[in-house]
Design an enzyme around this catalytic site. Structure first.
Site, PDB file in Angstrom:
ATOM      1  CB  THR A   8     -31.828 -12.729 -14.862  1.00 15.41           C
ATOM      2  OG1 THR A   8     -32.277 -12.689 -16.226  1.00 15.41           O
ATOM      3  CG2 THR A   8     -30.725 -13.796 -14.739  1.00 15.41           C
ATOM      4  CG  ASN A  41     -32.140 -13.515 -20.849  1.00 12.79           C
ATOM      5  OD1 ASN A  41     -31.229 -14.257 -21.203  1.00 12.79           O
ATOM      6  ND2 ASN A  41     -32.692 -12.632 -21.666  1.00 12.79           N
ATOM      7  CE  LYS A  42     -33.599 -22.341 -20.168  1.00 15.80           C
ATOM      8  NZ  LYS A  42     -34.944 -21.816 -20.548  1.00 15.80           N
ATOM      9  CE  LYS A  92     -31.085  -9.614 -19.046  1.00 15.95           C
ATOM     10  NZ  LYS A  92     -31.886  -8.810 -18.084  1.00 15.95           N
ATOM     11  CD  GLU A 151     -47.332  -5.793 -14.517  1.00 13.70           C
ATOM     12  OE1 GLU A 151     -48.031  -5.874 -13.495  1.00 13.70           O
ATOM     13  OE2 GLU A 151     -47.530  -5.028 -15.469  1.00 13.70           O
ATOM     14  CG  ASP A 183     -34.606  -3.749 -17.282  1.00 10.46           C
ATOM     15  OD1 ASP A 183     -35.188  -4.849 -17.338  1.00 10.46           O
ATOM     16  OD2 ASP A 183     -34.968  -2.766 -17.960  1.00 10.46           O
ATOM     17  CG  ASP A 197     -25.512 -10.954 -28.412  1.00 13.21           C
ATOM     18  OD1 ASP A 197     -25.375 -11.853 -27.562  1.00 13.21           O
ATOM     19  OD2 ASP A 197     -25.482  -9.727 -28.120  1.00 13.21           O
ATOM     20  CE  LYS A 245     -23.234 -10.586 -24.855  1.00 16.62           C
ATOM     21  NZ  LYS A 245     -24.573 -11.156 -25.031  1.00 16.62           N
TER      22      LYS A 245
HETATM   23  O1  LIG Z   1     -28.392  -9.419 -28.083  1.00 14.61           O
HETATM   24  C1  LIG Z   1     -28.430  -9.122 -26.918  1.00 14.61           C
HETATM   25  N1  LIG Z   1     -27.304  -9.243 -26.187  1.00 14.61           N
HETATM   26  C2  LIG Z   1     -27.257  -8.884 -24.891  1.00 14.61           C
HETATM   27  O2  LIG Z   1     -26.238  -9.036 -24.242  1.00 14.61           O
HETATM   28  C3  LIG Z   1     -28.458  -8.371 -24.327  1.00 14.61           C
HETATM   29  N2  LIG Z   1     -28.777  -7.909 -23.102  1.00 14.61           N
HETATM   30  C4  LIG Z   1     -30.099  -7.570 -23.156  1.00 14.61           C
HETATM   31  N3  LIG Z   1     -30.565  -7.795 -24.378  1.00 14.61           N
HETATM   32  C5  LIG Z   1     -31.917  -7.583 -24.885  1.00 14.61           C
HETATM   33  O3  LIG Z   1     -32.675  -6.879 -23.928  1.00 14.61           O
HETATM   34  C6  LIG Z   1     -33.613  -7.792 -23.319  1.00 14.61           C
HETATM   35  C7  LIG Z   1     -33.445  -7.675 -21.854  1.00 14.61           C
HETATM   36  O4  LIG Z   1     -34.679  -7.426 -21.292  1.00 14.61           O
HETATM   37  P1  LIG Z   1     -34.727  -7.553 -19.705  1.00 14.61           P
HETATM   38  O5  LIG Z   1     -33.538  -6.852 -19.132  1.00 14.61           O
HETATM   39  O6  LIG Z   1     -36.080  -7.203 -19.222  1.00 14.61           O
HETATM   40  O7  LIG Z   1     -34.436  -9.082 -19.498  1.00 14.61           O
HETATM   41  P2  LIG Z   1     -35.388 -10.325 -19.739  1.00 14.61           P
HETATM   42  O8  LIG Z   1     -36.823  -9.924 -19.637  1.00 14.61           O
HETATM   43  O9  LIG Z   1     -34.929 -11.004 -20.997  1.00 14.61           O
HETATM   44  O10 LIG Z   1     -35.013 -11.232 -18.481  1.00 14.61           O
HETATM   45  P3  LIG Z   1     -35.054 -10.743 -16.952  1.00 14.61           P
HETATM   46  O11 LIG Z   1     -33.602 -10.453 -16.579  1.00 14.61           O
HETATM   47  O12 LIG Z   1     -35.919  -9.513 -16.858  1.00 14.61           O
HETATM   48  O13 LIG Z   1     -35.595 -11.944 -16.217  1.00 14.61           O
HETATM   49  C8  LIG Z   1     -33.196  -9.191 -23.715  1.00 14.61           C
HETATM   50  O14 LIG Z   1     -34.304 -10.057 -23.719  1.00 14.61           O
HETATM   51  C9  LIG Z   1     -32.617  -8.948 -25.069  1.00 14.61           C
HETATM   52  O15 LIG Z   1     -33.650  -8.819 -25.985  1.00 14.61           O
HETATM   53  C10 LIG Z   1     -29.594  -8.283 -25.131  1.00 14.61           C
HETATM   54  N4  LIG Z   1     -29.611  -8.668 -26.436  1.00 14.61           N
HETATM   55 MG   LIG Z   2     -37.273  -8.490 -18.206  1.00 12.71          MG
END
Ligand SMILES: O=c1[nH]c(=O)c2ncn([C@@H]3O[C@H](COP(=O)(O)OP(=O)(O)OP(=O)(O)O)[C@@H](O)[C@H]3O)c2[nH]1
Ligand SMILES: [Mg+2]
Length: 204
Positions: free
Chosen positions: A9, A11-12, A14, A42, A71, A157, A177
């Site tokens: 990931t 996503n900071k 996550k 992708e 995901d 969130d 959480k």
């Molecule tokens: O409020 C939230 N609390 C959570 O706990 C949560 N978990 C997922 N999400 C949403 O779903 C997208 C994931 O998309 P996603 O799985 O493609 O990840 P991402 O693209 O952000 O990063 P990556 O893991 O792919 O690198 C994220 O961006 C968020 O918008 C969350 N929102």
């Molecule tokens: Mg993603």
């Protein structure tokens, strides 16, 4: 040798949650934030599982190491399941959490209070070189507020209200959480899977 795992990931939010949750497994976790040269996968899948598998297998092949990918997203009943797998990019490619929330709130402006149920869904894929990829998932039920509350967490969130907590996911302390979220519920299924995998065939 200390077990190594990559969490695929960037996503900071996550990454922080996985590092905290994995600290109890004594497994050293790195994320793609530590590998800027990693392949940018992708997400062409049509389900959360397909995207998680894509991310986990691409990275585990690139680095020949066990990789877990997440995901996840927000599934809103009154929006026929949107934003779903498009949660990250709902308001555009820049993946702006604030814009994503604004778009959901605008689309739900006329949805009555008793029809705002939603769930967070998280699919995890565990890819180990030479083995079959495994997926697990977790969900967390809630409802969508009409305005933001709380500053913790990330993404949607602040508008995701959990009834039996009487708070939004963003009002909960991160430890709380990381006990009840869709991601925590999926991660909770990992120890038994990892035990079997490591027990049955030690990672090379
Ligand atoms: O409020 C939230 N609390 C959570 O706990 C949560 N978990 C997922 N999400 C949403 O779903 C997208 C994931 O998309 P996603 O799985 O493609 O990840 P991402 O693209 O952000 O990063 P990556 O893991 O792919 O690198 C994220 O961006 C968020 O918008 C969350 N929102
Ligand atoms: Mg993603």
């Amino acid at each position: 040798m200390e077990k190594q795992v990559i969490i695929a990931t960037k996503n900071k939010g996550k990454a922080k949650e996985f590092e905290k949750m994995f600290s109890t497994f004594h497994i050293k976790v790195k994320t793609l934030l530590d590998f800027p040269e990693a392949i940018d996968v992708e997400e062409t899948g049509s389900t959360f599982e397909e995207n998680a598998i894509l991310k986990a297998e691409t990275i585990s092949q690139q680095y020949n190491i066990m990789t877990i990918a997440d995901d996840s997203g927000l599934v809103i009943d009154a929006l026929d399941g949107r934003p779903g797998i498009y949660s990250a990019r709902y308001a555009g490619e820049e993946k702006n959490d604030e814009a994503n929330i604004d778009k959901v709130l605008a689309e739900m402006i006329d949805i009555p209070n008793d029809d705002r149920s939603a769930k967070f869904y998280c699919a995890l894929a565990i890819a180990i070189p030479g083995k079959e990829t495994i997926t697990v998932s977790g969900t967390c039920e809630g409802e969508i507020l009409r305005e933001r509350k709380g500053n913790n967490g990330f993404g949607y969130d602040p508008i995701f209200f959990i009834k039996d907590k009487g708070q939004t996911m963003a009002e909960l302390p991160s430890e709380e959480k990381n006990r009840i979220s869709h991601r925590a519920k999926a991660v909770d299924k990992l120890p038994s899977i990892l035990q079997n995998l490591f027990f049955l065939g030690d990672q090379k």
